[in-house]
Write a protein that holds these residues in place. Structure first.
Motif, PDB file in Angstrom:
ATOM      1  N   ALA B 479       0.864  -1.174   0.000  1.00 17.22           N
ATOM      2  CA  ALA B 479       0.000   0.000   0.000  1.00 17.22           C
ATOM      3  C   ALA B 479       0.901   1.225   0.000  1.00 17.22           C
ATOM      4  CB  ALA B 479      -0.896  -0.011   1.228  1.00 17.22           C
ATOM      5  N   ALA B 480       0.293   2.400  -0.234  1.00 13.55           N
ATOM      6  CA  ALA B 480       1.089   3.627  -0.310  1.00 13.55           C
ATOM      7  C   ALA B 480       1.904   3.850   0.965  1.00 13.55           C
ATOM      8  CB  ALA B 480       0.169   4.812  -0.577  1.00 13.55           C
ATOM      9  N   ASP B 481       1.298   3.568   2.120  1.00 16.10           N
ATOM     10  CA  ASP B 481       1.983   3.786   3.399  1.00 16.10           C
ATOM     11  C   ASP B 481       3.246   2.936   3.510  1.00 16.10           C
ATOM     12  OD1 ASP B 481       0.041   5.515   4.017  1.00 16.10           O
ATOM     13  OD2 ASP B 481      -1.030   4.189   5.411  1.00 16.10           O
ATOM     14  N   ASP B 482       3.147   1.701   3.022  1.00 17.74           N
ATOM     15  CA  ASP B 482       4.307   0.803   3.080  1.00 17.74           C
ATOM     16  C   ASP B 482       5.479   1.399   2.310  1.00 17.74           C
ATOM     17  OD1 ASP B 482       2.654  -1.002   4.371  1.00 17.74           O
ATOM     18  OD2 ASP B 482       2.029  -1.928   2.481  1.00 17.74           O
ATOM     19  N   VAL B 483       5.148   1.996   1.175  1.00 12.96           N
ATOM     20  CA  VAL B 483       6.208   2.541   0.328  1.00 12.96           C
ATOM     21  C   VAL B 483       6.892   3.701   1.030  1.00 12.96           C
ATOM     22  CG1 VAL B 483       6.707   3.655  -1.863  1.00 12.96           C
ATOM     23  CG2 VAL B 483       5.077   1.785  -1.770  1.00 12.96           C
ATOM     24  N   GLU B 484       6.079   4.553   1.686  1.00 15.31           N
ATOM     25  CA  GLU B 484       6.669   5.680   2.414  1.00 15.31           C
ATOM     26  C   GLU B 484       7.572   5.186   3.533  1.00 15.31           C
ATOM     27  OE1 GLU B 484       3.280   8.154   3.308  1.00 15.31           O
ATOM     28  OE2 GLU B 484       2.950   8.290   1.144  1.00 15.31           O
ATOM     29  N   GLU B 485       7.132   4.111   4.199  1.00 21.65           N
ATOM     30  CA  GLU B 485       7.976   3.546   5.261  1.00 21.65           C
ATOM     31  C   GLU B 485       9.301   3.055   4.697  1.00 21.65           C
ATOM     32  OE1 GLU B 485       5.738   0.585   7.405  1.00 21.65           O
ATOM     33  OE2 GLU B 485       4.172   2.066   7.785  1.00 21.65           O
ATOM     34  N   VAL B 486       9.196   2.408   3.557  1.00 16.51           N
ATOM     35  CA  VAL B 486      10.420   1.929   2.917  1.00 16.51           C
ATOM     36  C   VAL B 486      11.328   3.110   2.620  1.00 16.51           C
ATOM     37  CG1 VAL B 486      11.349   0.820   0.855  1.00 16.51           C
ATOM     38  CG2 VAL B 486       9.318  -0.118   1.947  1.00 16.51           C
TER      39      VAL B 486
END
Lengths: 201, 488
Positions: B479-486
């Motif tokens: 999800a978009a949030d996962d990408v930001e965390e990455v």
């Protein structure tokens, strides 16, 4: 075929239109295609690129090189929609010939239908020509369709013109309707051999 | 030079003669006509005092300019220029004895949706239309070519086009698609790999296990975008899937006549030992849904991948195109498309405006609600598609989820009707082109994707991986949030 159809060379001054993959939506935006004739198409040529937000002409090359008749473009010019409105607009604006790295096929077909030679050359050759035109906006540019050369200033370079386009233009046989209409009896014979076409009997 | 391919055989069957300029005169078995590119051609015909040679092989519909709002589909059309075009088509087809699927016919729609569903498009034909997406019909194993208006004049007057034979590239698609990945993703992948001008000088023959597994609607979506890859046409050899689809359609003969046609269809398939000018193999086993990040259909990534840096691209041409694309899309290298804000969701067009497209999307939006700031537009590719969706209640799923359910037309694909993007708006679109200005505003931005991905983007108001909404989708979808965390 009458002599006026023979196109062995086109000459005049050039206009560089730089950029790869310039699609026909940019050349003639779809919203200006709501007309049943091509008469007004020159007004809409590169409409969005040529005007600023107030609709005034900006510094697009077509505004700077007004009166030019040889467009010099880059790679995959005329890709996208099949609309003949795009080369029609260029022709009606004044373009008689185009030189580019490559052309999308439907666009090239449309140019041939209109008697506009479309010559190709490698990136270096095209870029050098575009550069020369910028430095010599009034300088003569000539596409020799028979010899497949482009001459500008003191320079003559080899270009490629698709052989069927060259033959059609030089021999004045680019009016394909007339050419093909003379073969209608052969068309009937071909149709008779197609299992999906019901015969008239 | 190819030998023994479907292309070679169909070409040979339709070749009338060689013309003095070296081109072949090719008979066109099906000529499709619409309102935008034909009026000038009929005008030229009149100037020369010529008749339409094969009116019974010519069919017309209206698609590009028609309003899709129910209340605006009254004659005369509100927009005078549109009315003039529609009126011209009506007159031209009427005077020349050409069947016209107008509003009253109940069969109006996009040429490339209407002709297949009525059974007009069949294997072993040549098909021409003044529209570059005529390649669509190749899904049946025919040669479909887009033509300009002067060539429309040729076909009207002689039933033929003058054409150069192309090279044939076989594109072998190996592997099988994962859950939530579709035909649209395959064709975007092909264009990513081979480039927007990779097909120049060629027709594409699509084959291999992943293609054979597809239903006709998936095959139509693939062939439809051949032109986006620069190919003059694209086709798939006909098989049982093709014949099953055609059986019983309005313009398909029945009984013995059908069996005879199947014999012809079998005969034009590429031979097992056919020679191709080129063969390319692509494996789709592990591909994720794809989305465009730029301004041509080749600027595309799998949705979880970062956007490439221009400096990482192999040629100066691609680097410059990427710079321009990032600037227009307001994106930076390394960004993910996941989470990219979307203002408009557009489901429809000749690529993905068929019943199965709405069906897939309906599964995703069922029970969900489009946020207030998203305009979601469902436009069936034909009135037949619309009626079928309505009969199955699919329209209600859209309406309940906050979508506008429209009448058939090209709509916001090229914005020749009222359906247009506003300045700066971003559209998640099931259409085929993300060119600057394509959807009606030069600052508008288009992100191409599959219908499922459009549906998911509408729900979230941003680009998201549609597989999150599938019960049986993979579990490791980002999800978009996962990408930001990455990124952090």
């Amino acid at each position: 075929m009458s002599g006026e159809n023979h196109i062995t060379e086109v000459s005049g001054t050039g206009v560089p239109i730089p950029g790869d993959d310039i699609d026909t939506d940019q050349i003639l935006p779809a919203r200006f295609m709501k007309e049943v004739t091509f008469d007004n198409m020159a007004d809409y040529l590169f409409y969005d690129a040529r005007r600023d937000d107030d609709g005034e002409f900006n510094d697009h090359p077509l505004n700077e090189f007004e009166g030019a008749n040889i467009a010099v473009v880059n790679k995959n010019f005329g890709c996208g929609s099949s609309r003949e409105h795009a080369p029609q607009a260029m022709m009606r604006w004044g373009v008689d010939g185009v030189v580019g790295e490559t052309f999308a096929e439907i666009f090239a077909d449309n140019c041939k239908s209109l008697g506009i030679p479309a010559a190709t050359a490698d990136k270096e050759t095209v870029t050098a020509l575009q550069e020369w035109i910028r430095e010599h906006p009034d300088g003569d540019v000539e596409i020799d369709v028979e010899d497949e050369t482009v001459t500008y200033g003191e320079t003559t370079v080899d270009v490629d013109i698709d052989s069927s386009m060259q033959e059609a233009l030089v021999d004045g046989i680019w009016d394909t309707t007339a050419l093909m209409y003379s073969n209608m009896s052969k068309v009937e014979a071909t149709v008779d051999g197609l299992p999906y076409v019901e015969s008239d009997e | 030079m190819s030998d023994g391919t479907l292309y070679d055989k169909v070409w040979e069957n339709h070749k009338v003669t060689e013309l003095p300029n070296g081109q072949d005169q090719l008979f066109i078995g099906l000529h499709l006509v619409h309102e935008v590119t034909s009026p000038q051609a009929f005008g030229m015909l009149r100037e020369r005092d010529l008749n339409v040679a094969y009116p019974e092989r010519t069919f017309a519909t209206t698609d590009h300019i028609v309003p899709t709002q129910e209340e605006k589909r009254k004659r005369p059309l509100e927009d005078e220029k549109s009315e003039e075009m529609l009126d011209a088509l009506e007159t031209n087809t009427g005077e020349n004895g050409i069947t016209f699927f107008d509003f009253e016919s109940g069969k109006q729609g996009i040429t490339h949706v209407v002709a297949p569903e009525l059974g007009l498009s069949q294997p072993g034909m040549t098909v021409a239309c003044g529209d570059s997406h005529t390649a669509t019909h190749g899904a049946f194993g025919s040669i479909g070519v887009g033509i300009g208006t002067s060539q429309i004049r040729d076909v009207l007057a002689t039933g033929c086009i003058a054409a150069d034979k192309q090279k044939v590239r076989r594109i072998e698609i190996e592997g099988s698609l994962g859950e939530g990945v579709y035909a649209k993703d395959i064709i975007l992948k092909i264009i990513q790999e081979l480039g927007v001008d990779g097909g120049v000088g060629h027709v594409y023959e699509y084959g291999g296990p992943a293609i054979e597994e597809l239903d006709m609607e998936g095959r139509l979506a693939i062939c439809n975008m051949s032109i986006e890859g620069g190919a003059r046409a694209g086709y798939i050899n006909p098989d049982e899937t093709t014949y099953e689809y055609l059986r019983g359609r309005e313009y398909v003969p029945e009984g013995e006549a059908f069996d005879e046609l199947v014999e012809y269809w079998e005969s034009i398939k590429s031979d097992a030992d056919a020679e191709y000018d080129d063969v390319v193999t692509i494996n789709v086993d592990d591909i994720d849904p794809l989305v465009t990040w730029g301004i041509n259909p080749g600027q595309v990534i799998e949705v979880s991948e970062p956007i490439p840096a221009p400096s990482d691209l192999p040629t100066q041409t691609e680097q410059e195109a990427a710079e321009q694309a990032l600037d227009h899309m307001e994106l930076s290298p390394g960004d993910s498309m996941l989470g990219y804000d979307v203002d408009v969701a557009f489901l429809g067009t000749c690529t993905n405006g068929r019943v199965s497209d709405f069906e897939v999307a309906a599964d995703i939006i069922e029970g969900q609600q489009v946020p207030d700031d998203v305009w979601a537009l469902a436009v069936p590719g034909s009135e037949t598609v619309r009626k079928e969706c309505e009969a199955r209640g699919i329209d209600q799923t859209f309406i309940e989820a906050g979508w506008e359910w429209r009448r058939a037309g090209c709509s916001m694909c090229l914005a020749m009707n009222d359906d247009k993007l506003g300045a700066d708006e971003v559209c998640a679109s099931s259409s085929n082109r993300n060119f600057i200005g394509r959807q009606g505003d030069k600052d508008g931005r288009t992100v191409l994707m599959s219908p499922a991905m459009v549906a998911a983007a509408a729900v979230e108001g941003e680009v998201t991986d549609a597989r999150r909404f599938l019960d049986d989708g993979p579990s490791d979808v980002l999800a978009a949030d996962d990408v930001e965390e990455v990124a952090d």
